[in-house]
Every structure is written in structure tokens, then in C-alpha cells.
Design an enzyme around this catalytic site. Sequence first.
Site, PDB file in Angstrom:
ATOM      1  N   GLN B 115       0.714  -1.332   0.052  1.00 36.60           N
ATOM      2  CA  GLN B 115       0.010   0.471   0.014  1.00 36.60           C
ATOM      3  C   GLN B 115       0.908   1.048   0.152  1.00 36.60           C
ATOM      4  O   GLN B 115       1.241   1.411   0.993  1.00 36.60           O
ATOM      5  CB  GLN B 115      -0.673   0.247   1.386  1.00 36.60           C
ATOM      6  CG  GLN B 115      -2.486   1.366   1.283  1.00 36.60           C
ATOM      7  CD  GLN B 115      -2.925   1.004   3.173  1.00 36.60           C
ATOM      8  OE1 GLN B 115      -2.038   0.529   3.715  1.00 36.60           O
ATOM      9  NE2 GLN B 115      -3.384   1.848   3.084  1.00 36.60           N
ATOM     10  N   SER B 118       1.144   6.481   2.690  1.00 38.13           N
ATOM     11  CA  SER B 118       1.537   7.640   3.504  1.00 38.13           C
ATOM     12  C   SER B 118       3.231   8.437   2.523  1.00 38.13           C
ATOM     13  O   SER B 118       3.888   7.164   2.240  1.00 38.13           O
ATOM     14  CB  SER B 118       2.313   6.939   5.097  1.00 38.13           C
ATOM     15  OG  SER B 118       1.206   6.229   5.125  1.00 38.13           O
ATOM     16  N   SER B 150       4.682  -1.245   3.902  1.00 44.67           N
ATOM     17  CA  SER B 150       4.884  -2.643   4.647  1.00 44.67           C
ATOM     18  C   SER B 150       4.623  -3.797   3.569  1.00 44.67           C
ATOM     19  O   SER B 150       4.159  -3.318   2.615  1.00 44.67           O
ATOM     20  CB  SER B 150       3.493  -3.005   5.354  1.00 44.67           C
ATOM     21  OG  SER B 150       3.593  -2.067   6.701  1.00 44.67           O
ATOM     22  N   GLU B 233      -9.369  -1.053   5.668  1.00 38.34           N
ATOM     23  CA  GLU B 233      -8.067  -1.788   6.240  1.00 38.34           C
ATOM     24  C   GLU B 233      -8.376  -2.108   7.398  1.00 38.34           C
ATOM     25  O   GLU B 233      -8.218  -2.745   8.975  1.00 38.34           O
ATOM     26  CB  GLU B 233      -7.235  -0.650   6.193  1.00 38.34           C
ATOM     27  CG  GLU B 233      -5.656  -0.725   6.590  1.00 38.34           C
ATOM     28  CD  GLU B 233      -4.613  -0.099   6.730  1.00 38.34           C
ATOM     29  OE1 GLU B 233      -4.951   1.116   5.745  1.00 38.34           O
ATOM     30  OE2 GLU B 233      -3.913  -0.272   6.710  1.00 38.34           O
ATOM     31  N   GLU B 366      -5.206   8.399  17.463  1.00 42.03           N
ATOM     32  CA  GLU B 366      -5.674   9.897  17.286  1.00 42.03           C
ATOM     33  C   GLU B 366      -7.240  10.289  17.009  1.00 42.03           C
ATOM     34  O   GLU B 366      -7.762  10.682  16.851  1.00 42.03           O
ATOM     35  CB  GLU B 366      -5.027  10.776  18.126  1.00 42.03           C
ATOM     36  CG  GLU B 366      -3.987  10.830  19.395  1.00 42.03           C
ATOM     37  CD  GLU B 366      -3.284  10.193  19.600  1.00 42.03           C
ATOM     38  OE1 GLU B 366      -3.250   9.093  17.965  1.00 42.03           O
ATOM     39  OE2 GLU B 366      -2.778   9.563  20.431  1.00 42.03           O
TER      40      GLU B 366
END
Lengths: 373, 396
Positions: B115, B118, B150, B233, B366
Amino acid sequence: MSDELLYSETEEELRTAVADLLADRAPWSAVLARTETAEPYDAQLWKALGTGIGAAGLLIPEELGGAGATLREAAVVAEELGKAVAPVPFLGNLMATELLLAARESGNGTAAAAEDLLRGIASGEVTAVIAIPFTRSPDTTYKGRVSVTPWPPREAPHPARLTGKVTSVAGAQTADVLLVPSDGSIYVVQAADARITPVTTLDMTRVLSDVEFDDTPGQLLAIRYEPLSQALLSGAAILASEQLGLAEQCLTTTVEYVKTRHQFGRAVGSYQGLKHRLAQLWVQIAQARAVARHAVSATGAEREIAVAIAQAHCSAVAVQAAEECVQMHGGIGFTWEHPAHLYLKRAKSSSIALGSPTRHRRRLAELVDLPAS
Amino acid sequence: MPPLITQHDLENRIHDFLAAHDPGSTDRLDFLRARFDAGLAWLHYPPGLGGLGLPRDRQPIAEKAFAAAGAPDNGPRRIGIGLGMAAPTILAFGSDEQKQRWLRPLWCGEEVWCQLFSEPGAGSDLAALATRAVRDGDDWVVNGQKVWTSMAHEARWAILVTRTDPDVPKHQGMTYFVLDMTAPGVEVRPLRQITGEAEFNEVFLTDVRIPDSQRLGAVGEGWKVAQTTLMNERVAIGGGASPRESGMIGVLAKTWRENEKVRDAALHDRLMTLWVAAEAARLTAQRLSAQLAAGQPGPEGSAAKYAFATLNQQISGLELELLGEEALRYDDWTMRRPDTVDFVGRSPGYRYLRSKGNSIEGGTSEILLNIIAERVLGLPGEIRADKDVAWKDLPR
Ligand SMILES: Cc1cc2nc3c(=O)[nH]c(=O)nc-3n(C[C@H](O)[C@H](O)[C@H](O)COP(=O)(O)OP(=O)(O)OC[C@H]3O[C@@H](n4cnc5c(N)ncnc54)[C@H](O)[C@@H]3O)c2cc1C
């Protein structure tokens, strides 16, 4: 199947009926006003709920005039009662019903007496409670402080005389019949024959009483413990659903409030310090729903495990929800004029009732083979 | 309406399938491909794509039956990103051709996916991402850098979000692609993590050409497509139906049962509190999957993922406290390149460290709480200074 964790259509219909009734008859302002009267339990509401909607006889088989339903349906009623902190003896009456149903099965000559009482409960003529301190957990080996003559009990039905005192009984004030545990056996006593003294109770919406017997006449109902622990287990399962409803109501009220209350030019609900705590509470409540549903669906050996899990979890969630409700309302939440205190008092008391979370965790440890030492 | 295929039918189908494809003598990959073609792979996928269009909660029936027959599995821990994220996104947004091309080798574990979301400047604020894709004939030309990827070192394919229009506000100018990790210009470098190994990577993309036929969803709709990936996910990480005491709590319970010397009254209540919390999370995941039987994951999946992360960290922390002296030793700091994502295996110290990633990967705790507060509870959104500003004018 995991469908047992969801609600059926029938359950949702029952929920709506109960919610409508409570919205109409038990708004929190009326509940609060009643706490300052001599009649903390609402007899009219109980009649409408118990016989109008049939909540009193939910668990009673149809041939005895009940609805032949299960704990799953009763749990939905309890959720709604929890949302309204409604002052009715639903929980106590349900535990007494379970005890009578078990006594009916136990086949030691008392089936007929149990059936008469069950018919009375289903028709709304009789409200029964078990005369046991509200703190007792299902794994209790309760002997009681009531002595019975003649002793030992003979074949039932068997007239006896009871003497002694039981403290902190929930719902005794409105009961017609008391089921009194004594040294392993259960006796039926007419409430009018006992001395019932309401105590000033932390939970103003579920008033406790001390119950005294002084050579009071009673009838033997059952000679075994097992029915008592099963009845308390059902009560603890239902209490978890009541706690779920209470927590949900506290969250809803609080979310509404923080959306409209402005400080520093913003809704206070836009501050992450509050948002995150409310989100965490929502997560806890979503979990409470799953464990509470499981507790009223599980059978066999899983039942006691499921109830202990539900009690350990839901007790804590209800307290957390009520405490957050007070805190996030600020000064208003600390006043007598706001319902938050009714919920806090109910939540904290309920978490101690029918076994504290610590007690349930300890029992669970035995059940799942994780010994303390 | 009763389901068209009853549990009994399903069990019969599996039985017949196993009779025709003996797990003992059939080649592993042949077996998995045949299982896919019979619609017995992911049962809730449509017929022709490895499923039978059944409710999701039937899957355990199949898994149990295949496991009982000793059938080979597809190595789910190696292909978690493919199964949990790429596949549902391809299913939702892919063309027929794309679904035919990618889903079968994905499920069979022949092709590993990663994926590429980020970036150094875009983590929680994924929509700020800067990797540019520029149209050139039938291709797109991509330049940029991704990070924390990853399994990129194992992956044949990647799901990739790019910026295609810098002149509109950030959420509007993104486009979603499938990237061939073997394409020229893709460079994967290991990033070593707190456990000592490198499960994730940084990925540099330099003039990488992606055919337009590998675009998922419309140009400019990348944010919408990425949302589907992220929701899935979180459900995938949060866990579906699993038996009691699976995962970390099982490890902790085993430690407690087997070592009388670790037992202590104060730790016991903490153990039981976590045991109850694990059960509550497990039953909630089970309830969620029953609710999801037909539908798509919503923000509730964020709750499951949040609960899972918190629990794993608390449980693995308690495990070290229980073990005392033994907890002071670590199994291996060697810089390895693992080929699976492993939360539970290895040593207690590893579990403690690896679980720290659980509240960061797949959306930080968060951010998940923000999502629950805003999308479930309807509380006011975070203040967004950048909402109406063209991406190219954002302060960096
Ligand atoms: C083990 C692991 C595996 C990963 N695998 C992948 C992968 O395969 N593919 C991929 O694309 N990414 C992957 N990631 C990256 C992951 O998605 C990001 O790390 C994550 O989204 C956080 O972004 P960040 O690291 O930039 O932190 P930041 O976004 O910079 O966050 C820093 C801190 O600020 C907090 N914060 C940020 N915004 C807010 C806000 N609005 N409100 C409150 N707090 C806020 C965060 O919660 C965090 O605590 C992986 C990460 C880890 C740890």
C-alpha cells in the site's frame, strides 16, 4: 451463529412499545419529582408496563398466561428502563419469576404453588421479589439470617414460621410476595405479613428496604440452592442490559449538550479533549452491547461465563458514562435540576449490585481456569 | 427471505470439492486456484470472482471445513494487505478486466500487494500527499516518495494514491492507481524499525510509467477510492470472528496457566480485566461482522481497530511484567526482512515493541477517535485551515 448478538424484529417492536410508554409516562422530570414522595416506585407505570405491554410475564410460559419469551426480549425492556432510570420493580420481579420457574421444574411437590404465583405475576395481580441483599452475586452461597421453624423442612408444601432480618432488598416496597432464602431453602411469604422498612438509598430510583420477619408465616417453595443462583444469574444478565441502556442515554444526552454549549467561541464538543473521551465511551458502549447480548443468549456452561463478562464490563461502562455525563455538563451537571445525578446514582449502585466487577472477574477466573494463585 | 445457498448446501459443495481435489495429492497452487474457481475462496465475493455472493459471516464455515481436511491455505499473514485492502478496493472500483486480472493471483497468494499511501509529508493528513502523476498519452508518469510501506520488498503490485491536479483543494485533485512494483523507476529501500527488523520500506518513484488501464476509479476521485481502502483496512486489522483467547490474550493466558511462579494478586485482577476487555472486543467484532454480513464497512471498523491496538499494547505490556527477569532478554536484534506481518509470534519483548505500531499503522488511534467522534457521534469537525486552499498553495 453470531446473529444472536443482533436484535430481532420482534425485539425492536417491543423496544418501541416500551420506549413510547416511558417517554409518555416517565420523563426524567417526573422520575425526579417522584423520588421526593413517599412512593418512589411508580405503581401506575408498572401496571402499564407489566400487564399493558406484558413485561411482567415475559418469561412465563403461555399456558400460565405469560408471553413465553426469553431473556433476550426481557433485555430489550431492561435497556429502555435503564435509559429512563424508570422506578419500576421489573428486575426484582424477573429474578423472582426465574426462581419460581426453576422451582416449578424442581419437582419436589411445590410446582402447583409456583404455578399459582406465576399465573398471578403474568396477570399483574402479583409482584414478587426475592428477599436477598441486592449486592449478592450469582455465585453466592447465601444462607441468610432468617431462621425457620419447624426445622428441618418437611415435604412441601409445608407451613413454616420465619424470624429474622434481610437488609437492602430491592423492590420489596412494591412487592406482594417475598421469596425468602433461608439456609438453602426458599419460602414464600406474603409481603403484608413482613415488616418492610424503606431505607434512604443512594439510587433514588431503585429504593431498597430492610425486611423483617417475626414469627411470620411462610410456605416452603424449594429445598435447593441451584434455583437461587440461576435466578441471580438471569438478574445479572438483565442488569447488564439495563446498564447498557443507561450508558447509551448518558452518551446521547452528553453529545447533544456539547454540540450546543459554546465556550471560547466554539461548541465545547469541538475540543478534542472531550471528543476523544466521548469516542472512547462510544467504543466501550458498542462493546457493552455485544457482551450484554451474549449474556442473555448464552446457554449451558457458557452462560455463567457470559454473564460474568457482561457484568464486569457493563458495570464499568455505565459508571464511566454517568461520570462523564456529569463532568461534561459542567456546573449544570452537578445540580439537582439536571437528570445526570439520577444516572450517576443508578450507575454506581448497579455496579455494586449483584456482584461487583471485581467479584465477577474473580468468578470468571475460576470458570476459565486462570487461578489467582 | 432464506439465503439461496443454505449452510447445508455450502457444506455439501465443500465436501464435493474436496472429493474432487484431494488436498493431500493436489499441488498447493492448483488446489487454491481450483478453490477460487469453485467460488469457495472468499464466499461473499461475487460468483466468477472467487465467491458465491453469500453473507460474510459464512466464511468461518468454509475455513473450518478446509482446515479440517488439511487443505493448504493461502498464507493470509503474507498477503494481508492484498486481502484486506487491495481486493475490496478493486472489487468496488475495478473494471471487469481489472478484477479478472488481479483478484485470483491475489487470493491464491501468488502475488503480494503493498500500500503506497503515506509520504514523509502526508501521514494522518493523507490528503496532503505530493506524489505527482502526469498524463502522457495512454500512460501516467509518476514521481515522488512513499514511506512506511509494509512488505514493499515482497510486493508484485501496489495500490497507490497520487496527486493529479495541484490547482484544486487537496481532497479533489487525487487519483488512485495500481502500480507494477517491477516497473522501471520503482526503488524500494528498507526502513529498520524498533523491533530491529525491516518489515516496512521507503519507496522512491522516478518517472515511473503506469498505463491508464491500471487506474482505479475516475481521475480526481482518488480520495473516495482511498476511503474504501482505509475502511476495509480498519475492519481487517480490528479482526473478524475469531475464537476465544486467540491473539495476544491467548499467549498471556497460557503464560499464566503454565507458570505458577508469575502469579500475583494484583496482576491477577489486571489479567482478568484484560481478559474481559479482549472478550468484549472479540464479541464486538463478531457482532460487527454479523451486521456487515451484507453491507460495507463503515466508521464502526475504526472502533474495532482502536480497541485492538489498545488491548494489544496493554496485554503485551502486562506479559513483560509477569515474566520479570525473563522479560529483560530480547530474542534477536538482527536486521531481518520478514515476509509476513506477525503481531503475536516471536518473543514477549517483540510483541511489546511490535504492538506499538498498532496504534499508528492504518490510522493512528487519535485519528480513529476523531473519526468516531465526527462520523458516528456527529461532533464538530477539526478546524481545517486548508480546506478551500488549492493544494499547491498549502503551507509546507
Ligand atoms: C508498522 C507500520 C506499518 C505501516 N504500513 C504502512 C503501509 O503499508 N502503507 C502506508 O501507506 N503507510 C503505512 N504506515 C504509515 C501509517 O499509516 C502512518 O504512520 C500513520 O498514518 C501516521 O502518519 P505519520 O507517521 O505521518 O504521523 P503524523 O500524522 O505526523 O502524526 C504524529 C502524531 O500526531 C497525531 N495527530 C496527527 N493529526 C492529528 C489530529 N488531527 N488530531 C489529533 N492528533 C493528531 C497522530 O495521532 C500522532 O500521534 C505504517 C506505519 C507503521 C507504524
